[in-house]
Design a protein around this motif. Sequence first.
Motif, mmCIF file in Angstrom:
data_model
loop_
_atom_site.group_PDB
_atom_site.id
_atom_site.type_symbol
_atom_site.label_atom_id
_atom_site.label_comp_id
_atom_site.label_asym_id
_atom_site.label_seq_id
_atom_site.Cartn_x
_atom_site.Cartn_y
_atom_site.Cartn_z
ATOM 1 N N PHE A 47 7.690 -7.221 -13.558
ATOM 2 C CA PHE A 47 7.564 -7.531 -12.135
ATOM 3 C C PHE A 47 7.720 -9.031 -11.929
ATOM 4 O O PHE A 47 7.451 -9.825 -12.835
ATOM 5 N N ASN A 48 8.119 -9.408 -10.715
ATOM 6 C CA ASN A 48 8.202 -10.829 -10.388
ATOM 7 C C ASN A 48 6.806 -11.414 -10.190
ATOM 8 O O ASN A 48 5.855 -10.701 -9.879
ATOM 9 N N GLU A 49 6.700 -12.727 -10.370
ATOM 10 C CA GLU A 49 5.442 -13.425 -10.133
ATOM 11 C C GLU A 49 5.404 -13.954 -8.701
ATOM 12 O O GLU A 49 6.447 -14.209 -8.082
ATOM 13 N N LEU A 50 4.204 -14.122 -8.190
ATOM 14 C CA LEU A 50 4.014 -14.607 -6.830
ATOM 15 C C LEU A 50 4.565 -16.018 -6.690
ATOM 16 O O LEU A 50 4.251 -16.901 -7.493
ATOM 17 N N GLN A 51 5.385 -16.224 -5.670
ATOM 18 C CA GLN A 51 5.984 -17.535 -5.409
ATOM 19 C C GLN A 51 5.605 -17.996 -3.997
ATOM 20 O O GLN A 51 5.108 -17.209 -3.184
ATOM 21 N N GLN A 52 5.886 -19.261 -3.710
ATOM 22 C CA GLN A 52 5.518 -19.822 -2.418
ATOM 23 C C GLN A 52 6.195 -19.091 -1.262
ATOM 24 O O GLN A 52 5.590 -18.869 -0.207
ATOM 25 N N LYS A 53 7.424 -18.650 -1.459
ATOM 26 C CA LYS A 53 8.129 -17.946 -0.384
ATOM 27 C C LYS A 53 7.446 -16.612 -0.059
ATOM 28 O O LYS A 53 7.467 -16.157 1.090
ATOM 29 N N HIS A 54 6.845 -15.999 -1.087
ATOM 30 C CA HIS A 54 6.111 -14.758 -0.856
ATOM 31 C C HIS A 54 4.836 -15.036 -0.069
ATOM 32 O O HIS A 54 4.499 -14.310 0.872
ATOM 33 N N THR A 101 -1.031 5.542 -6.781
ATOM 34 C CA THR A 101 0.186 5.368 -7.588
ATOM 35 C C THR A 101 1.419 5.992 -6.931
ATOM 36 O O THR A 101 2.545 5.690 -7.321
ATOM 37 N N LEU A 102 1.215 6.860 -5.937
ATOM 38 C CA LEU A 102 2.349 7.505 -5.257
ATOM 39 C C LEU A 102 2.517 7.007 -3.826
ATOM 40 O O LEU A 102 3.605 7.116 -3.261
ATOM 41 N N GLY A 103 1.461 6.497 -3.233
ATOM 42 C CA GLY A 103 1.523 6.004 -1.866
ATOM 43 C C GLY A 103 0.202 5.371 -1.485
ATOM 44 O O GLY A 103 -0.813 5.549 -2.167
ATOM 45 N N PHE A 104 0.220 4.626 -0.390
ATOM 46 C CA PHE A 104 -0.958 3.907 0.094
ATOM 47 C C PHE A 104 -1.528 4.685 1.273
ATOM 48 O O PHE A 104 -0.923 4.738 2.347
ATOM 49 N N VAL A 105 -2.695 5.280 1.102
ATOM 50 C CA VAL A 105 -3.334 6.046 2.174
ATOM 51 C C VAL A 105 -3.840 5.091 3.251
ATOM 52 O O VAL A 105 -4.593 4.149 2.966
ATOM 53 N N THR A 106 -3.438 5.344 4.508
ATOM 54 C CA THR A 106 -3.845 4.476 5.611
ATOM 55 C C THR A 106 -4.742 5.178 6.630
ATOM 56 O O THR A 106 -5.566 4.533 7.273
ATOM 57 N N LYS A 107 -4.571 6.505 6.794
ATOM 58 C CA LYS A 107 -5.414 7.257 7.715
ATOM 59 C C LYS A 107 -5.769 8.606 7.104
ATOM 60 O O LYS A 107 -4.997 9.167 6.321
ATOM 61 N N VAL A 108 -6.933 9.111 7.506
ATOM 62 C CA VAL A 108 -7.440 10.366 6.956
ATOM 63 C C VAL A 108 -7.947 11.246 8.097
ATOM 64 O O VAL A 108 -8.665 10.774 8.988
ATOM 65 N N PRO A 141 10.258 4.297 -7.275
ATOM 66 C CA PRO A 141 11.253 4.054 -8.321
ATOM 67 C C PRO A 141 11.054 2.750 -9.091
ATOM 68 O O PRO A 141 11.337 2.687 -10.293
ATOM 69 N N LYS A 142 10.552 1.707 -8.420
ATOM 70 C CA LYS A 142 10.362 0.419 -9.092
ATOM 71 C C LYS A 142 8.986 0.300 -9.751
ATOM 72 O O LYS A 142 8.716 -0.691 -10.442
ATOM 73 N N GLY A 143 8.135 1.264 -9.527
ATOM 74 C CA GLY A 143 6.813 1.272 -10.168
ATOM 75 C C GLY A 143 5.861 0.206 -9.678
ATOM 76 O O GLY A 143 4.952 -0.199 -10.409
ATOM 77 N N ILE A 144 6.005 -0.227 -8.409
ATOM 78 C CA ILE A 144 5.170 -1.340 -7.933
ATOM 79 C C ILE A 144 3.762 -0.896 -7.541
ATOM 80 O O ILE A 144 2.854 -1.717 -7.456
ATOM 81 N N LEU A 145 3.573 0.415 -7.280
ATOM 82 C CA LEU A 145 2.280 0.892 -6.774
ATOM 83 C C LEU A 145 1.289 1.113 -7.913
ATOM 84 O O LEU A 145 1.451 2.022 -8.730
#
Length: 508
Positions: A44-51, A247-254, A493-497
């Motif tokens: 993964f990329n590292e946190l940068q100032q632009k982020h 790991t599959l999605g970010f739960v926001t409402k229930v 697909p990128k495995g970021i979660l």
Amino acid sequence: MFFNFRKCVNIITLTVRKSHSIKRFTHRKTDLTKVTYNVQRQNFNELQQKHIDFFRKLLGEHRAVMGVSNLEKYNEDWINNLKGSSAIVLKPKSTEEVSHILSFCNDNNLAVCPQGGNTGLVGGQLPVFDEIVISTELMNEIISLDDNSGVVVCQAGCVLESIDNILAEKGLMVPLDLGAKGSCHIGGNVSTNAGGLRLLRYGNLHGNVLGLEVVKANGEILDCLSTLKKDNTGYHLKHLFIGSEGTLGFVTKVAMQCPPRSKHTNVAFLGTQNFGKVLKTFKKAKQDLGEILSAVEVIDSSTMEFIDEKLNIKSPIGEYPFYLLIETSGSNESHDTEKLNTFLETALNKHFILNGIVASEPAKINTIWSIREKIPEGFKLCGAVFCYDVSLPLEHYFTLVDDMNIYMGNLSEKVFGFGHLGDGNLHLQIEMKEFSKEVKDHIEPYIFKRIKDLGGSISAEHGMGFLKAPYLDIARPQSAIKLMRDLKILFDPKGILNPYKVLPWRIF
């Protein structure tokens, strides 16, 4: 009669007050998780100032938090066993903000770690390296409450106890109760498919969640927020996210169905001679109490010794090999009380139980429940404690505790167990003078293989997280693991979660 009610409740009240005044909660130095467990960082990329600039433009400086001292509570678990090194915590307030964050992170190959109340025991809620923590703590609105259908819709960051307090005004209750209810978030509860103290009566969240709103890794908002109790239009997609630990999605409402709040509650705290008598008492309770039985908890003598040593909380009925906490709840006080008294008299006459107390007043009920709920507070006073949340067939429920006592020998300070007997969920703890990776490696995977041999599950209600992920192949066949990997690739697909969680991150 054997219920010395007034005397016993006074004893508990005094000891609980003492535990509140304890200032000895130590903060031992915790090594970075990536070092302790020798984890290889994914690409993964590292946190940068632009982020950082993007996040601050989206959320403002106060909701894009940086600084080591500000991030400490987001990087470490509450028992100081794990520690990440995230450099930024993002605090969105809406689904749309989560969508913008994940879309940006996916495009820039930045790993993220969803986090609720940070009450987990297996590290599913913590960064392992420098993942961007997305906290739900400001997503805490109740969106709707239908007191006719008993359905509540809320944001993922609502604290469990806060939801329950609001429902109480309408005569309803959350079908989930945890010792961490004052700090855990409903989104985290859903993501781990939490069970809790009253699963025996109300079931787990797979059966109570009607709908979810989820943000996928690419920022797409998936609306499965049905409030209907019957909806068979295609695949039940919400179930993929319940227990997937972010790991599959970010739960926001229930959307969750909530049963009526009981009008009358009784709690009995009982002493038994051995575990065989515990099982006989439990079986009799199911037969005699039926529809009003809402919880059955068990505590062994070593656990009672532990909370006496750490928190100065003593058994209100003296010393016994095992203790049972039985709760009934219903709508008719005289009916419920008569059923409970009949059960207790029978259990006593048959010598299933030796002694006990009963409470029906709310303050006294809370005092008895506090014996069980405060056990985890003692973990903070240990040099280290290894916690195992497992399910076992009832006949082998305490076999594991006995086995681990023998297996550990003099390597540990204490091995003890307690848990939700009503659903076979055991919490086994191994207390240590200090954390030792060598001793942990000695315990695992032996303990997980032993659980499988006994016909159990290595995770009952806290998920696999980071700590148990390497042992998934002990718990599941390769065909199932392959399908889980395929689903992960499909949704992310990128495995970021939440990388390094649930699926194995190392090769044995």
